[in-house]
Design a protein around this motif. Sequence first.
Motif, PDB file in Angstrom:
ATOM      1  N   ARG A 134       0.732  -1.309  -0.002  1.00  0.00           N
ATOM      2  CA  ARG A 134      -0.016   0.112  -0.056  1.00  0.00           C
ATOM      3  C   ARG A 134       0.909   1.184   0.089  1.00  0.00           C
ATOM      4  N   PRO A 135       1.093   2.243  -0.980  1.00  0.00           N
ATOM      5  CA  PRO A 135       1.781   3.184  -0.987  1.00  0.00           C
ATOM      6  C   PRO A 135       1.780   3.879   0.065  1.00  0.00           C
ATOM      7  N   ASN A 136       3.103   4.459   0.459  1.00  0.00           N
ATOM      8  CA  ASN A 136       3.131   5.528   1.532  1.00  0.00           C
ATOM      9  C   ASN A 136       2.209   6.867   1.423  1.00  0.00           C
ATOM     10  N   ALA A 137       2.213   7.240  -0.058  1.00  0.00           N
ATOM     11  CA  ALA A 137       1.500   8.413  -0.313  1.00  0.00           C
ATOM     12  C   ALA A 137      -0.110   8.271  -0.089  1.00  0.00           C
ATOM     13  N   ALA A 138      -0.438   7.034   0.064  1.00  0.00           N
ATOM     14  CA  ALA A 138      -1.862   6.588   0.218  1.00  0.00           C
ATOM     15  C   ALA A 138      -2.361   6.525   1.576  1.00  0.00           C
ATOM     16  N   LYS A 139      -1.403   6.630   2.787  1.00  0.00           N
ATOM     17  CA  LYS A 139      -1.652   6.512   3.990  1.00  0.00           C
ATOM     18  C   LYS A 139      -2.464   7.731   4.534  1.00  0.00           C
ATOM     19  N   PRO A 140      -3.614   7.522   5.443  1.00  0.00           N
ATOM     20  CA  PRO A 140      -4.388   8.800   5.797  1.00  0.00           C
ATOM     21  C   PRO A 140      -3.630   9.608   6.308  1.00  0.00           C
ATOM     22  N   THR A 141      -3.868  11.032   6.123  1.00  0.00           N
ATOM     23  CA  THR A 141      -3.248  11.880   6.784  1.00  0.00           C
ATOM     24  C   THR A 141      -3.731  12.317   8.232  1.00  0.00           C
ATOM     25  N   GLY A 142      -4.982  11.846   8.389  1.00  0.00           N
ATOM     26  CA  GLY A 142      -5.481  12.116   9.767  1.00  0.00           C
ATOM     27  C   GLY A 142      -6.091  13.497   9.793  1.00  0.00           C
ATOM     28  N   GLN A 143      -6.094  14.249   8.785  1.00  0.00           N
ATOM     29  CA  GLN A 143      -6.437  15.539   8.695  1.00  0.00           C
ATOM     30  C   GLN A 143      -7.366  15.807   7.210  1.00  0.00           C
ATOM     31  N   PRO A 144      -8.583  15.063   7.421  1.00  0.00           N
ATOM     32  CA  PRO A 144      -9.289  15.307   5.957  1.00  0.00           C
ATOM     33  C   PRO A 144      -9.534  17.015   5.973  1.00  0.00           C
ATOM     34  N   VAL A 145      -9.277  17.467   4.388  1.00  0.00           N
ATOM     35  CA  VAL A 145      -9.458  18.688   4.256  1.00  0.00           C
ATOM     36  C   VAL A 145     -10.566  19.218   4.547  1.00  0.00           C
ATOM     37  N   THR A 146     -11.674  18.526   4.144  1.00  0.00           N
ATOM     38  CA  THR A 146     -13.078  19.039   4.521  1.00  0.00           C
ATOM     39  C   THR A 146     -13.571  18.836   5.959  1.00  0.00           C
ATOM     40  N   GLY A 147     -12.827  18.135   6.667  1.00  0.00           N
ATOM     41  CA  GLY A 147     -13.086  17.891   7.960  1.00  0.00           C
ATOM     42  C   GLY A 147     -13.975  16.550   8.206  1.00  0.00           C
ATOM     43  N   PHE A 148     -14.158  15.932   7.030  1.00  0.00           N
ATOM     44  CA  PHE A 148     -15.046  14.737   7.004  1.00  0.00           C
ATOM     45  C   PHE A 148     -14.435  13.453   6.836  1.00  0.00           C
ATOM     46  N   ASP A 149     -14.354  12.591   7.668  1.00  0.00           N
ATOM     47  CA  ASP A 149     -13.738  11.438   7.511  1.00  0.00           C
ATOM     48  C   ASP A 149     -14.562  10.183   7.204  1.00  0.00           C
ATOM     49  N   VAL A 150     -14.168   9.177   6.456  1.00  0.00           N
ATOM     50  CA  VAL A 150     -14.969   8.109   6.038  1.00  0.00           C
ATOM     51  C   VAL A 150     -14.142   6.711   6.157  1.00  0.00           C
ATOM     52  N   THR A 151     -13.048   6.936   6.729  1.00  0.00           N
ATOM     53  CA  THR A 151     -12.081   5.984   6.938  1.00  0.00           C
ATOM     54  C   THR A 151     -12.737   4.404   7.373  1.00  0.00           C
ATOM     55  N   ASP A 152     -13.470   4.423   8.465  1.00  0.00           N
ATOM     56  CA  ASP A 152     -14.101   2.943   8.827  1.00  0.00           C
ATOM     57  C   ASP A 152     -15.364   3.170   8.664  1.00  0.00           C
ATOM     58  N   ASN A 153     -16.042   3.763   7.398  1.00  0.00           N
ATOM     59  CA  ASN A 153     -17.365   3.912   6.842  1.00  0.00           C
ATOM     60  C   ASN A 153     -18.405   4.457   7.957  1.00  0.00           C
ATOM     61  N   THR A 154     -17.982   5.130   8.951  1.00  0.00           N
ATOM     62  CA  THR A 154     -18.648   5.971   9.851  1.00  0.00           C
ATOM     63  C   THR A 154     -18.594   7.375   9.727  1.00  0.00           C
ATOM     64  N   MET A 155     -19.338   8.294   9.865  1.00  0.00           N
ATOM     65  CA  MET A 155     -18.867   9.611   9.506  1.00  0.00           C
ATOM     66  C   MET A 155     -18.365  10.300  10.751  1.00  0.00           C
ATOM     67  N   LYS A 156     -17.556  11.046  10.257  1.00  0.00           N
ATOM     68  CA  LYS A 156     -16.916  11.731  11.769  1.00  0.00           C
ATOM     69  C   LYS A 156     -16.541  13.161  11.238  1.00  0.00           C
ATOM     70  N   PHE A 157     -17.242  14.469  11.516  1.00  0.00           N
ATOM     71  CA  PHE A 157     -16.783  15.553  11.314  1.00  0.00           C
ATOM     72  C   PHE A 157     -15.842  16.074  12.553  1.00  0.00           C
ATOM     73  N   ARG A 158     -14.875  16.897  12.215  1.00  0.00           N
ATOM     74  CA  ARG A 158     -13.972  17.461  13.302  1.00  0.00           C
ATOM     75  C   ARG A 158     -14.920  18.478  13.950  1.00  0.00           C
TER      76      ARG A 158
END
Length: 487
Positions: free
Chosen positions: A463-487
């Motif tokens: 899995r490319p290093n470039a594709a590691k999540p940054t932990g800082q979604p630009v929009t504040g919206f994170d779908v990593t584990d299929n649940t919604m998380k707004f910052r």
Amino acid sequence: MADFDLVVRNGRIFTPDGLVEGDIASTGGVIAAIGKGLPSGRRELDAEGHLILPGGIDAHCHIDQLTSTGARTADTFRSASIPAAFGGTTTLMPFAVQHRGTSLRAAVEDYKVRAAGQSVVDYAFHLIVTDPTPQTLETDIPALAAEGFTSVKIYLTYDALRLDDRSALDVLAVARREQMMVMIHAESHDLIAWLTERMLGHGYGDLKYLSRSRPIIAERDATHHAITMAELIDVPILIVHVSSKDALEQIRWSRTEGVRTYAETCPQYLVLSEEDLDRPDFEAAKYCCSPPLRDQRHQKALWKGLADGSIDVYSSDHSAFFFEGPDGKMRNGKNAAFNKVPYGLPGLETRLPLLFSEGVGKGRLSLGDFVRVTAERPAELYGLQGRKGILALGADADIVVWNEKKRVRIGKDTLHDELDYTPYEGMQVEGWPQTTLVRGEIVCHRGELFADTGGGRLLVCARPNAAKPTGQPVTGFDVTDNTMKFR
Ligand code: DUC
Ligand code: ZN
Ligand code: ZN
């Protein structure tokens, strides 16, 4: 007893620390030593002061592919990999294509069989997703990513391939979760379809109108739109075959906004132009591709993008059709309109010599730029970092000895493919690979093929290093584990 399996002597070796004069040795297929006066090898080659570069990675090519219009591309893995090796490429990254209504898993299994025992260089597959069903998204893509297929490609154009926004976002979200790279063909479909319909209705079907039917603003628009979708999901994307200054400017701008947008360009956009579409007697068909060829202003911008790092990857987008014959460029007759010609140019063997000669030779690129876009960056962005694209201890001994002074007049008869034309016929280049080694084995040397059997291996990409999540979604919206998380 020899210390190494192979020693290549007396070269100027391009390492991550710069050029080193001396020898490079391999044992067990990996680089075992770099230095002056190395002990003996079971086999030895004298590189006589030539440049020794990492083998090229061609990260975008279509091989033995059934296209969405029913034509099959011209080559097999054998007939494609041999010219690739003669041109200094040691890793091919073609596509396993899912056609609508079929399974992605089945596509991958089919391509594995097509390539097995055929390729003389190593290879990996990107996954083209055209039918993102629940099975594709939730079962096939995650399983394939775990098996080492860690990049997907989606299309925003072509009737039979494109995804609508909701489907594209579904794929991007899965790619984020699975830490995959997403390649995007960015041209605005409806804009092109609307324009094409009108152009044909008004009698502008000649091949010379292809560029106007797929205008730069359609590429710019879709590139911007791809960036928007990537920003929403917070996933890295790589815009393939960037052909215009305008699309490149979108990519540069997106990076200033924190979007991880990578870019690729191809030889045809650097050395050919829309003037080639004016050639008579249907010769123009040899130059039909999408995005289409542009003009010198855009060529200049792309060269600058390669030199300043805005363009990460240089690939062939090899998509070969014979000129003649039932699957060829003329399959719909000699009077076919611009939208009825199979799109794509061949270019596996000529890819690196063209960049070397027109880029390094003419002072547009440094040698470091050349290695970065042909080897280092593709390895990093597609999960081959440390193994491919680098001359360093422990990396695969994919080594190319370049004769920098060799002058070649490119012609159909000098190339090693089985096609009936080259779009680069008559072009003079200076610099050509003299020896190509894959994992320490000589594949070709001084114009002779040494690899009788297809010893190339299917690569398991990380899995490319470039594709590691940054932990800082630009929009504040994170779908990593299929649940919604707004910052
Ligand atoms: N355009 C593509 O998108 N793929 C293959 C060839 C081409 O011209
Ligand atoms: Zn494409
Ligand atoms: Zn392509």
